[in-house]
Structure formats: structure tokens, C-alpha cells
Scaffold this motif. Structure first.
Motif, PDB file in Angstrom:
ATOM      1  N   GLY A  20      34.170 -14.179  -5.909  1.00 33.63           N
ATOM      2  CA  GLY A  20      35.553 -13.995  -5.499  1.00 33.63           C
ATOM      3  C   GLY A  20      36.362 -15.247  -5.747  1.00 33.63           C
ATOM      4  O   GLY A  20      35.993 -16.070  -6.581  1.00 33.63           O
ATOM      5  N   GLN A  21      37.452 -15.394  -5.008  1.00 32.62           N
ATOM      6  CA  GLN A  21      38.315 -16.548  -5.222  1.00 32.62           C
ATOM      7  C   GLN A  21      38.277 -17.487  -4.039  1.00 32.62           C
ATOM      8  O   GLN A  21      38.139 -17.055  -2.898  1.00 32.62           O
ATOM      9  N   SER A  22      38.419 -18.752  -4.344  1.00 29.07           N
ATOM     10  CA  SER A  22      38.459 -19.744  -3.279  1.00 29.07           C
ATOM     11  C   SER A  22      39.816 -19.689  -2.586  1.00 29.07           C
ATOM     12  O   SER A  22      40.847 -19.566  -3.250  1.00 29.07           O
ATOM     13  N   PRO A  23      39.842 -19.820  -1.256  1.00 30.98           N
ATOM     14  CA  PRO A  23      41.140 -19.842  -0.568  1.00 30.98           C
ATOM     15  C   PRO A  23      41.982 -21.046  -0.988  1.00 30.98           C
ATOM     16  O   PRO A  23      43.216 -20.969  -0.990  1.00 30.98           O
ATOM     17  N   PHE A  24      41.321 -22.132  -1.350  1.00 33.58           N
ATOM     18  CA  PHE A  24      42.076 -23.317  -1.790  1.00 33.58           C
ATOM     19  C   PHE A  24      42.783 -23.040  -3.118  1.00 33.58           C
ATOM     20  O   PHE A  24      43.918 -23.461  -3.338  1.00 33.58           O
ATOM     21  N   ALA A  25      42.088 -22.335  -4.003  1.00 40.79           N
ATOM     22  CA  ALA A  25      42.681 -22.028  -5.310  1.00 40.79           C
ATOM     23  C   ALA A  25      43.874 -21.084  -5.138  1.00 40.79           C
ATOM     24  O   ALA A  25      44.916 -21.267  -5.786  1.00 40.79           O
ATOM     25  N   ILE A  26      43.706 -20.104  -4.252  1.00 44.36           N
ATOM     26  CA  ILE A  26      44.804 -19.162  -4.022  1.00 44.36           C
ATOM     27  C   ILE A  26      46.013 -19.897  -3.438  1.00 44.36           C
ATOM     28  O   ILE A  26      47.150 -19.712  -3.866  1.00 44.36           O
ATOM     29  N   ALA A  27      45.731 -20.762  -2.459  1.00 45.51           N
ATOM     30  CA  ALA A  27      46.820 -21.510  -1.818  1.00 45.51           C
ATOM     31  C   ALA A  27      47.525 -22.404  -2.836  1.00 45.51           C
ATOM     32  O   ALA A  27      48.754 -22.503  -2.857  1.00 45.51           O
ATOM     33  N   ARG A  28      46.725 -23.035  -3.687  1.00 47.44           N
ATOM     34  CA  ARG A  28      47.336 -23.927  -4.697  1.00 47.44           C
ATOM     35  C   ARG A  28      48.240 -23.127  -5.631  1.00 47.44           C
ATOM     36  O   ARG A  28      49.354 -23.545  -5.963  1.00 47.44           O
ATOM     37  N   GLY A  29      47.752 -21.976  -6.070  1.00 50.94           N
ATOM     38  CA  GLY A  29      48.536 -21.140  -6.970  1.00 50.94           C
ATOM     39  C   GLY A  29      49.834 -20.701  -6.329  1.00 50.94           C
ATOM     40  O   GLY A  29      50.904 -20.779  -6.944  1.00 50.94           O
ATOM     41  N   ASN A  30      49.730 -20.248  -5.087  1.00 47.94           N
ATOM     42  CA  ASN A  30      50.934 -19.797  -4.387  1.00 47.94           C
ATOM     43  C   ASN A  30      51.937 -20.932  -4.200  1.00 47.94           C
ATOM     44  O   ASN A  30      53.143 -20.764  -4.367  1.00 47.94           O
ATOM     45  N   ARG A  31      51.391 -22.103  -3.844  1.00 43.97           N
ATOM     46  CA  ARG A  31      52.272 -23.254  -3.597  1.00 43.97           C
ATOM     47  C   ARG A  31      52.997 -23.653  -4.887  1.00 43.97           C
ATOM     48  O   ARG A  31      54.182 -23.946  -4.897  1.00 43.97           O
TER      49      ARG A  31
END
Lengths: 357, 522
Positions: free
Chosen positions: A55-66
Motif C-alpha cells: 500500500g502507500q505510506s501515510p508520509f508519502a500521501i501527506a507529502r503529496g497532498n501538501r
């Protein structure tokens, strides 16, 4: 029936990812069924008792969104500066249209239907009055009509720019935003290829939308696009302008057609009324075509690998071995290598190549 | 390795149930443990900077350090500064050691840095982007910049064929062994080491490799680990820091998790180092030439620049832009250096590696010939030996007139093909000796090229290269401001890249054009 409806809704939104998944191994029926019916491969793998993917890392998702959110704050100041610096839009351009859904960080659009209506209105307005066009538009949403087998699909384009051609027509250029670090000539080629392929799908979808609205004479769709990456170690955008998307758009067009053709041959009439567990089982029961590429995306790959191992299939040693050995098993190839008598011309030729190079 | 040979070797490896050597020699220098630093990184997904680093000499306990949140720039800078001190000392970089590497060190003085795989090497590039011209870091700014510069050089040098300072353990194992598996899987260091070190039969090794493959070696960790164990801890640490609460408990827990991840990567790399250091195959004799070139590259592309940065009276210096060479002359020069390295690489190694020679034979880049006649085309006291050779025309070859060839095993001797003649049964080739023509060949007769004793002897040749010529062109291009292509190699200055931080701060990253042509200091 509720579950089936939810699946259909999800399917509409996930078109791009499913198309790219299918394109990685278009000859595998299980993969085709998974893409057509939006059956996630990790769910199918879990049903088969295989450990699901990471799956995806929450850090990667947060970075992308930011990163994406930061581009469009303050009237899209950050991406505007970068686009002007790279000559994608003229210096001094003003105006920004935000078609993002509120749940995706937008300011006014609340539903998918509203986003579709707004995008349609925007295209018609730009065609009728090019002077009214904002140079930067975030997240226009396009609907691809339903095929015979494929469900209708929604595509949200990350960003587009609107400039003018020398003839005065509004020119729309597609942009794809990724949080990948842009390391110049050392940028990961797989990440670059993925971004270009996705931009090509967007361009194809926008082309369909403009055609369906009969605006082809009033709007010029640029053959190239731009990629928005990050400067390594920061949230500054790094723009790759003038990315030729001609081939990628053709690939998308042909790919959707091909997927439809193949789907016609493998999808059963009752699939569309089937519940999710039934569809998962159909994916698991479908014939497979194991390839090296499967290791990069398919959670069922361990199962296929084990089957290939048991069948002594040369694919377990790689695509190059499979191509040379053809239908011969690994065991038979080793026998030939060790001097066994060939049984036919094909084996004799294989033995000659293996022994003499 | 050509594709059919590669397939055959894979089948052989499968048959015996373990990887087989790809060549007869090792094509890379393997230095003693105290000259070998092993480095491994982890980073937070989506981020470019390290979250933790493990470093230390092979055979010693590594230093393993991390920060609670890889997004906090100041904390990461302190971590990187600590790493930089040891790295700069290890590589003997001027101004950061009492014993800087001289211009022409002994071959045995090579200092190496081993990393698990190419993704860890890419982290060096990320460090170069982050620090080579940083305006941040406070008291650590100088050392961080030095780290950015050396990391940039290390990364760039790995793209030069035959580089010796930086070693990707995974690539070296892949170059040294043929694995009975799909190529895409053999890029995984854990997978490779399990195949190479597991005791037992093929099934045991296969099972061990499959298990090892499930553990990530990349700097980016398993997303499940980040989601299930690290995400909440980082949030707790951030909340505590903001509210003035206890940051030690979550910080220590994060450190414990990251240390375990770092140690696993570091240990795998150390195991790979020991496996190669204890390898029963010898290091190729041609590697000494590669090391000599590597020393030269380190001096001219990094050490001398460091010297000049610290003492401008030594000459002009510029800090390489992490993205590319913007200065046309610099780009052209570096291109030619890389081309020369690429041309020369096989030539250095092939004379000491029969397997590499066999591969060249298969590809037509080498040939075996029978000496029919030996003549002397020299006038007066000069000697210009000429040989007429007979080849089997059915075998693959890439011969053409004016091509240069070298006798297999006698690097330095060189001849030019001056005539090719074919008939139904033979391919006749006339060569004229051009280099070391009065010195005896290394084999099989140990006689000079002009000696008639060569008649009737079978001699093997390999393609020669023009690397030395290409190398000279790399220096001349700087002065070719009026030559052809000057519009490209002597271009105009570009604008600096402006990088904005999340805190509103701005960095200007100057390229080499601004520094060389406009005299901008960074």
C-alpha cells in the motif's frame, strides 16, 4: 446491490490506475478482468491467501497532498511563478480557476456532478470568449463515455494552462503533478514514463471532451504538456515544459480500444450483476500469463511464480530465457545443454544455440 | 554478456542450484576493511533527505543515527553534519583531514564507500541538491556544503564506467555472478545474498531468497512499517514538541525502529563486502589502471577544487550544479571523459579475463587468427612489422580497414588493419604494428612482432580503443571557442535556480556558468 453500486462508483473514479495496471500485462486474462471490474489485485491476493501488497505510506500521501495544495494557494502563486519561468504561460499572467472538489482542497465545487458541469461550462466559455480564460485551471473533470464493456469513467486532470495561439485561439495544455524529485537527467526514468503516460491519458480525455462539445474549431489542444515535479528536498515545483504527449495520447486511445476488445472476449454477461466476492473468484479462476513485469504490480505474482516453478516454466529464470526456450521446459533445456538427443528441429536449433552461442 | 550466453549461464546456475561466476576475475578493486566505509540510508517516504544513516568501516561497529522526524530540516542537518565529518575524513578530502589525498596517491591508497544499491547512491545526489550550496545549517553550514560537494562528486563518478570509489554492493554482485532467477529480482541485495550464502540445495536457497526479498533494502522503508508503527509515533513526537511534553519516549522508539532498519541494510552490505573480499577469484590485473584513473578523477574533479575553494590563490574553482553541467565547455569535457572511460574499460580488463575474452569472441569484438607471413615495411633503420593473418570467415567479426587491434594478453601493443581480403575459404587480414612494435609480445612466443618465428602461430586479438585520444579532446574543448560546435560548447550564462522553503526562506542555486563565466561566488 448496494455493494455493486459502490463498486461501479469507485470504478468510474479509478480509470487511470486500472488502465495503467492492465497495460503492464495486457495478455493476462486475470489482469484484464481485474481492470475491467475494478477488482483490486491486493484484495484478490488476500482472498487467495497471499500477503497483500504494502500500500502507500501515510508520509508519502501527506507529502503529496501538501505539495499539491501548496501549488494552488494564494491564487496559485507558487505554480504560476514556476510556469512563467519556464515559459509555459506568459510573464505577468493573472487569473486562476479552481475546479477542485472541496474534499480535495478546492474552495467551491462540492460534488462530482457539479465539477463535470463546471468543466463543461469552462470549456464552452473559453471557446466563446478566449479573453475570459484564466491561464491556470486546477482539476478540470472529464467524463469518458461508457463503452460496451468498460464503465463510464471520470478523469480529474491535475492542472491545465490556457494560452493563445498566433491565430488567437485558446490553447489548452495539460499538466501532470507528481511529488517525484526532479533530478535533471538522473530523474527516475520509470517515474518520468509514468507521469508522461498519465498526462497522455488526460490529453486523450480532454480531446474526447472537446470533440463531444463540438468545440474542435474553437479550442486548440496542445500536442505537448508539462510535468510538475519537486525540487529535491523542498516543496518548490520543478517544471518540465514541452513534453511531447502525441504518442502517449495515441497510446491511451488505442489502449482503451484494445482493452474494450479484449474485455469483450473475457467478460461474462453475468459479471455486471455479480457481487464482489464472485468477481474476486472469477479473477482468481481466470487464466494467467505470468511475466517478469508482473512482479512490479501484481499481488498475485507469487501464485503465478509458484505455478511456473511447478511447471518447470523458463519464465522463472526471466523473460530472456523464456523467449529463447519457447515451449521447452527448463529441465529439457538443461538436458539439451548436456548433450541429450534432440527430438525435433526446434530442439536441435535450441541445442545448437545453447552449446555454441 | 550476450543474451544466449547469459541464458546458458542461467541454466547452468539453475542446474547446480546456486549462482555461478559471470567472469573469471573480479572487475572491481576490493580494498582492505579499514579503507572501506559502508553507508546505508533510510528516509521518510516522499522525502529526499535522510531520516537516518548508518556508517562505519567494514568489520567495525557502525555509527547508527536518526532523527525523530525526517522532515525537520535542522535536525537532519545535524545528523548529516556528523556523517559528513567521518565521510570527509575517510575520503581524505582537503580541509577536513590532516592527511588529504595527494594528486598521485599509491594505488593501494584508494578509499571506498560501499552502499547497498543504486537507490542509496541516489541519496548522495539528494544530499548534493540539499547541501552543496545551502544557506542554512548555522555553524554546520561549511561542513554541510562540503558534504553536498563530495556527495555530488561521488554520485557523478558512479556514472563513469570503471569508477572505483563508490560501490553499489548489489551492482557488484550482479556484475560478478549469474543468478538462476529473473533479472528484476536479482537487483535486490538480500535476494542476492540469500542465493550466495544459504547452505543447502537449490530449494533451500530459493526459499531463503524469496524470504529475503520480502524485506526492503531501499532507503524508503516498507509502507506498512511507516503506517502501522512509525506514523503515530511521529505524530506523538510532533505534538509533544509543540506542547512542550515528553519527546524522549516517542523519539527513542522511533530511533529504535529506524536503527533496526539501518542495521539490516548496513549488515547486508558488509556481508556483500566480505563475500567479495574473500572471493576465490582474483581481482583483474587491469583494475590497477582503473584505480589510477579513479585517483586522477578524484583529484581533478573534487580534491583540487576543494583546495582552490579554500585557497583561491591556487586557481579558479566552481561548485558543480547538482542537476547537470550548464556550462557548455564543462559539459563537453565531461562527456568526453566519460566516453574515454567507456571506451577504455573493456580494454583494461579483457587481457586478464578469459571469460571476458570468450564473450568478446562471441560478439565479434575479438578474433583468433593464424599468422601466414611476417614482413617489415620499414625503410632504412626503421622497423614497421606487418603480419598477414588468416581467419575463419564463418565466425563473427567486426573487422574493417583502419581499425585498431591489440594482441590478447599484451595490452599496449597495437596494430592497425591495413587490408582485408576475402575468398571462398579464408579471410585474409593484413595488420601493421604501430605501438610497442620493437617490444616482445607477452605470449605465446614472447617474441618481437618483426620476428619470423610468428609464422604459423595462432594469435588472438581484441579490438583496441581510442580512449587516449578522446581523453585529450576533453582538455582541448575548453579552448575551442572558435571551432566547430562552439555555439554549443561556449554557450551563454543562465539564470540561477530559486528554491523556496516551506518557511518562506529562499535559496539561489548558481550553476557553473554563473561561477565560471560571471565570477559568481557561492
Amino acid at each position: 446491490m448496494t455493494e455493486v453500486d459502490e463498486i461501479r462508483q469507485e470504478a468510474r473514479r479509478n480509470t487511470r490506475g486500472r488502465f495503467e495496471q492492465w497495460a503492464k500485462n495486457p495478455t493476462c486474462e486475470a489482469n484484464t478482468l481485474s481492470a475491467v471490474h475494478n477488482i483490486r489485485l491486493d484484495k484478490a491476493a488476500a482472498a487467495a491467501g497471499i500477503d497483500a501488497s504494502y500500500g502507500q505510506s501515510p508520509f508519502a500521501i501527506a507529502r503529496g497532498n501538501r505539495f499539491e495544495a501548496g501549488l494552488f494557494t494564494n491564487d496559485a502563486a507558487r505554480i504560476r511563478d514556476a510556469l512563467q519561468r519556464e515559459g509555459v504561460i506568459p510573464a505577468g499572467s493573472v487569473g486562476f480557476s479552481d475546479l477542485r472538489l472541496k474534499i480535495n482542497g478546492g474552495t467551491r465545487v462540492t460534488s462530482v456532478d457539479e465539477a463535470l458541469r463546471e468543466t463543461e461550462r469552462w470549456l464552452q466559455r473559453v471557446a466563446a470568449n478566449p479573453d475570459s480564460a484564466e491561464p491556470i485551471v486546477a482539476a478540470p473533470m472529464i467524463k469518458i463515455p461508457k463503452g460496451v464493456i468498460l464503465p463510464e469513467a471520470l478523469l480529474i486532470i491535475d492542472v491545465v494552462t490556457v494560452t493563445r495561439t498566433v491565430e488567437g485561439l485558446p490553447r489548452i495544455t495539460v499538466g501532470e503533478i507528481k511529488v517525484f524529485p526532479d533530478r535533471g537527467g538522473h530523474t527516475d526514468p520509470h517515474q518520468l514514463a509514468a507521469a508522461r503516460a498519465q498526462a497522455g491519458i488526460y490529453r486523450h480525455a480532454l480531446d474526447l471532451a472537446i470533440t463531444s462539445l463540438a468545440l474542435t474549431d474553437d479550442i486548440d489542444l496542445a500536442p505537448d504538456g508539462f510535468l510538475v515535479f519537486t525540487w529535491p528536498g523542498s516543496n518548490s515545483p520543478s517544471i518540465r515544459a514541452h513534453e511531447d504527449l502525441t504518442y502517449q495520447a495515441i497510446r491511451a486511445e488505442r489502449g482503451f480500444e484494445r482493452l474494450e476488445e479484449i474485455a469483450l472476449g473475457v467478460v461474462r454477461d453475468d459479471d455486471f450483476s455479480a457481487d464482489n466476492p464472485t468477481l474476486v473468484q472469477r479473477v482468481l479462476d481466470a487464466p494467467t500469463e505470468y511475466a517478469e513485469a508482473c512482479l512490479s504490480f501484481c499481488d498475485l505474482a507469487p501464485r503465478c511464480h509458484q505455478r511456473a516453478l511447478e511447471a518447470d516454466d523458463p519464465i522463472i529464470l526471466g523473460g530472456d530465457v523464456k523467449r529463447l526456450l519457447g515451449a521447452a521446459t527448463i529441465g529439457r533445456a538443461i538436458e539439451l545443454l548436456n548433450g541429450a538427443e534432440p527430438t525435433d528441429d526446434r530442439e536441435a536449433d535450441l541445442q545448437r544455440q545453447l552449446v555454441h552461442g | 554478456m550476450n543474451s544466449v550466453r547469459a541464458v546458458t549461464r542461467k541454466l547452468e546456475a539453475w542446474q547446480i542450484g546456486q549462482p555461478v561466476p559471470r567472469y573469471d576475475t573480479i572487475h572491481h578493486a576490493i580494498m582492505p576493511p579499514d579503507q572501506t566505509m559502508i553507508v546505508a540510508f533510510v528516509r521518510m517516504a516522499g522525502e529526499s533527505r535522510p531520516w537516518g544513516i548508518a556508517w562505519g568501516a567494514a568489520g567495525t561497529e557502525p555509527t547508527v543515527r536518526s532523527v525523530p522526524d525526517g522532515r525537520v530540516r535542522d535536525d537532519v542537518a545535524v545528523l548529516c553534519a556528523a556523517f559528513a565529518e567521518d565521510l570527509l575524513e575517510h575520503l581524505r578530502v582537503h580541509n577536513w583531514t590532516f592527511n588529504p589525498a595527494p594528486q598521485k596517491p599509491e594505488l593501494g591508497d584508494l578509499r571506498q564507500v560501499w552502499l547497498p544499491n543504486g537507490q542509496h547512491i541516489a541519496m548522495l545526489h539528494q544530499l548534493s541538491y540539499t547541501y552543496s550550496q545551502t544557506k542554512h545549517g548555522g555553524e554546520n553550514q561549511d561542513i554541510l556544503r562540503a558534504l553536498g560537494r563530495v556527495a555530488g562528486w561521488m554520485f557523478r563518478d558512479t556514472t563513469r564506467v570503471g569508477s572505483q570509489h563508490v560501490v553499489s554492493a548489489s551492482s557488484l554482485l550482479g556484475d560478478s555472478y549469474v543468478f538462476p532467477a529473473q533479472d528484476v529480482r536479482t537487483a535486490h541485495l538480500g535476494f542476492q545474498m540469500a542465493w550466495l550464502t544459504t547452505q543447502g540445495n537449490r530449494d533451500a536457497r530459493l526459499a531463503a531468497a524469496a524470504d529475503a526479498e520480502g524485506l526492503t533494502v531501499s532507503p524508503t522503508m516498507n509502507p506498512t512499517l511507516e503506517r502501522d508503527r512509525l506514523s503515530d509515533l511521529v505524530s506523538t513526537w510532533q505534538d509533544s514538541r509543540r506542547d512542550g511534553g515528553d519527546t524522549h519516549t516517542p523519539g527513542d522508539e522511533i530511533d529504535s525502529i529506524l536503527s533496526k532498519e539501518l542495521r539490516r541494510r548496513w549488515n547486508l552490505t558488509e556481508d556483500a563486502y566480505h563475500l567479495m573480499a574473500a572471493n576465490e577469484r582474483p581481482v583483474n590485473a587491469g583494475v590497477s589502471e582503473l584505480v589510477r584513473l579513479a585517483h586522477s578523477e578524484f583529484w581533478f574533479q573534487h580534491q583540487r577544487i576543494e583546495l582552490r575553494l579554500n585557497d583561491p590563490s591556487q586557481g579558479p574553482a566552481f561548485v558543480a550544479h547538482p542537476e547537470t553541467d550548464f556550462h557548455g565547455s564543462a559539459a563537453a569535457s565531461r562527456y568526453l571523459i566519460h566516453a574515454a572511460a567507456d571506451e577504455a574499460y573493456i580494454g583494461y580488463l579483457i587481457h586478464d579475463d578469459p571469460a571476458l575474452f570468450r564473450e568478446a569472441l562471441d560478439d565479434g569484438r575479438a578474433f583468433e587468427a593464424h599468422v601466414l607471413r611476417v614482413d617489415d615495411a620499414g625503410v632504412g633503420r626503421s622497423t614497421i612489422p606487418r603480419w598477414t593473418l588468416r581467419l575463419d570467415p564463418s565466425l563473427p567479426h567486426r573487422l574493417r580497414e583502419n581499425a585498431r587491434v591489440a594482441p590478447y594478453g599484451s595490452r599496449g601493443h597495437e596494430a592497425t588493419i591495413i587490408d582485408l581480403e576475402t575468398n571462398e575459404d579464408d579471410l585474409l587480414v593484413t595488420i601493421e604494428w604501430t605501438s610497442r612494435k620493437t617490444k616482445p609480445l607477452a605470449g605465446p612466443l614472447m617474441a618481437k612482432p618483426a620476428d619470423d618465428a610468428w609464422v604459423g602461430v595462432d594469435v588472438a586479438f581484441v579490438q583496441s580503443d581510442a580512449a587516449s585520444l578522446t581523453q585529450r579532446r576533453s582538455q582541448r574543448v575548453w579552448a575551442a571557442s572558435n571551432g566547430p560546435g562552439a555555439w554549443l560548447t561556449h554557450g551563454k550564462a543562465s539564470a540561477p535556480m530559486e528554491i523556496s522553503g516551506d518557511d518562506g526562506s529562499t535559496d539561489l542555486v548558481y550553476d557553473d556558468v554563473a561561477q565560471i563565466a560571471d565570477g559568481v561566488g557561492v
